[in-house]
Enzyme design. Structure first.
Site, PDB file in Angstrom:
ATOM      1  N   TYR A  38       0.846  -1.204   0.000  1.00  0.00           N
ATOM      2  CA  TYR A  38       0.000   0.000   0.000  1.00  0.00           C
ATOM      3  C   TYR A  38       0.883   1.257   0.000  1.00  0.00           C
ATOM      4  O   TYR A  38       0.694   2.159  -0.821  1.00  0.00           O
ATOM      5  CB  TYR A  38      -0.922  -0.018   1.233  1.00  0.00           C
TER       6      TYR A  38
ATOM      7  N   ASN B 171      -2.946   9.622  10.594  1.00  0.00           N
ATOM      8  CA  ASN B 171      -4.089   8.709  10.845  1.00  0.00           C
ATOM      9  C   ASN B 171      -5.376   9.515  10.978  1.00  0.00           C
ATOM     10  O   ASN B 171      -5.588  10.195  11.980  1.00  0.00           O
ATOM     11  CB  ASN B 171      -3.840   7.916  12.129  1.00  0.00           C
TER      12      ASN B 171
HETATM   13  P1  NAD Z   1     -12.432   4.734   1.862  1.00  0.00           P
HETATM   14  O1  NAD Z   1     -12.187   3.292   1.549  1.00  0.00           O
HETATM   15  O2  NAD Z   1     -13.550   5.078   2.795  1.00  0.00           O
HETATM   16  O3  NAD Z   1     -12.643   5.544   0.507  1.00  0.00           O
HETATM   17  C1  NAD Z   1     -12.118   5.131  -0.739  1.00  0.00           C
HETATM   18  C2  NAD Z   1     -13.229   5.228  -1.753  1.00  0.00           C
HETATM   19  O4  NAD Z   1     -12.701   4.879  -3.035  1.00  0.00           O
HETATM   20  C3  NAD Z   1     -14.397   4.254  -1.463  1.00  0.00           C
HETATM   21  O5  NAD Z   1     -15.618   4.962  -1.545  1.00  0.00           O
HETATM   22  C4  NAD Z   1     -14.276   3.201  -2.560  1.00  0.00           C
HETATM   23  O6  NAD Z   1     -15.544   2.656  -2.915  1.00  0.00           O
HETATM   24  C5  NAD Z   1     -13.625   4.002  -3.686  1.00  0.00           C
HETATM   25  N1  NAD Z   1     -12.854   3.183  -4.620  1.00  0.00           N
HETATM   26  C6  NAD Z   1     -11.935   2.225  -4.329  1.00  0.00           C
HETATM   27  N2  NAD Z   1     -11.433   1.701  -5.459  1.00  0.00           N
HETATM   28  C7  NAD Z   1     -12.033   2.346  -6.497  1.00  0.00           C
HETATM   29  C8  NAD Z   1     -11.948   2.243  -7.906  1.00  0.00           C
HETATM   30  N3  NAD Z   1     -11.121   1.354  -8.494  1.00  0.00           N
HETATM   31  N4  NAD Z   1     -12.723   3.049  -8.667  1.00  0.00           N
HETATM   32  C9  NAD Z   1     -13.573   3.934  -8.098  1.00  0.00           C
HETATM   33  N5  NAD Z   1     -13.710   4.068  -6.755  1.00  0.00           N
HETATM   34  C10 NAD Z   1     -12.950   3.285  -5.975  1.00  0.00           C
HETATM   35  O7  NAD Z   1     -11.041   5.330   2.388  1.00  0.00           O
HETATM   36  P2  NAD Z   1     -10.676   6.744   3.045  1.00  0.00           P
HETATM   37  O8  NAD Z   1     -10.170   6.473   4.416  1.00  0.00           O
HETATM   38  O9  NAD Z   1     -11.794   7.718   2.852  1.00  0.00           O
HETATM   39  O10 NAD Z   1      -9.422   7.164   2.151  1.00  0.00           O
HETATM   40  C11 NAD Z   1      -9.491   8.150   1.130  1.00  0.00           C
HETATM   41  C12 NAD Z   1      -8.088   8.460   0.651  1.00  0.00           C
HETATM   42  O11 NAD Z   1      -7.298   8.975   1.730  1.00  0.00           O
HETATM   43  C13 NAD Z   1      -7.338   7.252   0.094  1.00  0.00           C
HETATM   44  O12 NAD Z   1      -6.652   7.653  -1.065  1.00  0.00           O
HETATM   45  C14 NAD Z   1      -6.377   6.888   1.206  1.00  0.00           C
HETATM   46  O13 NAD Z   1      -5.219   6.273   0.697  1.00  0.00           O
HETATM   47  C15 NAD Z   1      -6.085   8.240   1.813  1.00  0.00           C
HETATM   48  N6  NAD Z   1      -5.670   8.169   3.213  1.00  0.00           N
HETATM   49  C16 NAD Z   1      -6.540   7.786   4.190  1.00  0.00           C
HETATM   50  C17 NAD Z   1      -6.101   7.739   5.518  1.00  0.00           C
HETATM   51  C18 NAD Z   1      -7.011   7.340   6.672  1.00  0.00           C
HETATM   52  O14 NAD Z   1      -6.564   7.379   7.810  1.00  0.00           O
HETATM   53  N7  NAD Z   1      -8.269   7.008   6.440  1.00  0.00           N
HETATM   54  C19 NAD Z   1      -4.778   8.070   5.829  1.00  0.00           C
HETATM   55  C20 NAD Z   1      -3.919   8.430   4.798  1.00  0.00           C
HETATM   56  C21 NAD Z   1      -4.381   8.495   3.501  1.00  0.00           C
END
Ligand code: NAD
Length: 303
Positions: A140, A169
């Site tokens: 990842y 986070n």
């Molecule tokens: P999440 O899983 O809730 O959201 C991701 C969304 O992307 C989901 O709605 C999913 O259905 C959609 N998705 C996944 N694959 C897809 C595809 N191939 N085509 C279209 N849609 C697709 O996750 P999140 O926590 O909201 O994360 C959002 C972003 O923030 C991500 O890029 C993640 O890497 C980044 N991030 C999150 C965190 C955290 O703590 N939650 C920390 C660092 C970075």
């Protein structure tokens, strides 16, 4: 402003889409609902239920012609990335390359990319700042690092304006228990079911917990600021799991049970990002204290 949010049915993306609508933007969302939920999509945002890895995703984006594209859609589960690196890379690397080409073809004025502290990997120096080399320890982290590098290369080749935001986070309402930063959501679900909280190892391991609304504000700031920059978005503070449990004891009135289990293999001990570059280039700083953010999250889950 016309905005496109990939992953806008997910945890962070849905909060961002809500804020953009509140600010008067026309909001489009591309999400394949693999982890996102239709009911989280703002009623007046337009959901396109599509996959970003599709070869013809550019046709859809050219039809939308967004001014700004916030790219959040991703495979975010570290353990899944280790079990199935090719699938992780397909979504996070190939998907990002498709989005980049679509940005160029549809004349997007700014790309704001959601990256992660996972690109840094381990190391003894904390907090981590943007000048430090990346060295991911999961697929990842590697796929996000590769996506970042692809964005920078694409900028050199085609001039697409971008800002990369590396989150620590993230926590808040609508978060599920999987993926990054899930410990708060895991604990909240336990409180809801009146089950004891499980602390792995000594509980002295630390994380840099940032409230989702602060992440939204950083994305909004990046629309006009931080061009060509890669910026940490964090509190810059370390909170141990034991401290987190103490804060939850202040919020949750019934007696709170705590169990201890052995430390999990692969868990990093500490995580903390320096946020001073974000203060300078985005004029952004986190506004929610951990106790306030926890109260909001608790209210949304338990009431
Ligand atoms: P999440 O899983 O809730 O959201 C991701 C969304 O992307 C989901 O709605 C999913 O259905 C959609 N998705 C996944 N694959 C897809 C595809 N191939 N085509 C279209 N849609 C697709 O996750 P999140 O926590 O909201 O994360 C959002 C972003 O923030 C991500 O890029 C993640 O890497 C980044 N991030 C999150 C965190 C955290 O703590 N939650 C920390 C660092 C970075």
């Amino acid at each position: 402003m016309k905005a496109l949010v990939t992953g806008g049915a997910g945890f962070i993306g849905s909060h961002l889409a809500d804020a953009l609508r509140l600010g008067g933007a026309e909001v489009h969302i591309i999400d394949n609902l693999s982890s996102g939920l239709r009911e989280q999509v703002h009623p007046s945002a337009r959901l396109h239920e599509e996959d970003i890895t599709m070869e013809n995703i550019s046709d859809l984006i050219q039809a939308i012609r967004p001014d700004v594209l916030f790219h959040l859609a991703a495979q975010i589960d570290v353990q899944s990335s280790i079990a199935n690196p090719a699938q992780d890379s397909n979504t996070n690397v190939v998907g990002t390359l498709r989005i980049l080409q679509a940005c160029k073809q549809s004349g997007v004025r700014k790309l704001v990319f959601s990256s992660t502290s996972a690109v840094y990997g381990e190391g003894s120096q904390y907090p981590k700042d943007e000048s430090m080399a990346t060295s991911p320890i999961s697929f990842y982290g590697l796929s996000k690092d590769t996506a970042e590098k692809s964005i920078r290369l694409f900028h050199r080749l085609s001039g697409l304006p971008y800002t990369i935001l590396r989150y620590s986070n993230v926590y808040g309402p609508r978060q599920t228990s999987r993926g990054e930063g899930g410990v708060i959501s895991v604990f909240m679900n336990k409180l809801k079911q009146n089950l004891p909280l499980t602390v792995h190892g000594t509980g002295e391991q630390t994380r840099d917990f940032i409230y989702v609304q602060d992440i939204v504000e950083a994305n909004l700031a990046a629309v006009r600021k931080g061009d060509g920059q890669t910026v940490n978005i964090s509190t810059g503070r370390r909170t141990s799991i034991n401290q987190l449990v103490d804060l939850l004891k202040r919020i949750h009135e019934p007696e709170l049970g705590v169990e201890h289990s052995p430390a999990r293999a692969g868990d990093i001990r500490d995580s903390c990002l320096d946020n001073r570059l974000a203060e300078r280039v985005l004029e952004w700083s986190p506004r929610s204290s951990l106790i306030e953010g926890l109260k909001q999250t608790y209210r949304s889950i338990l009431t």
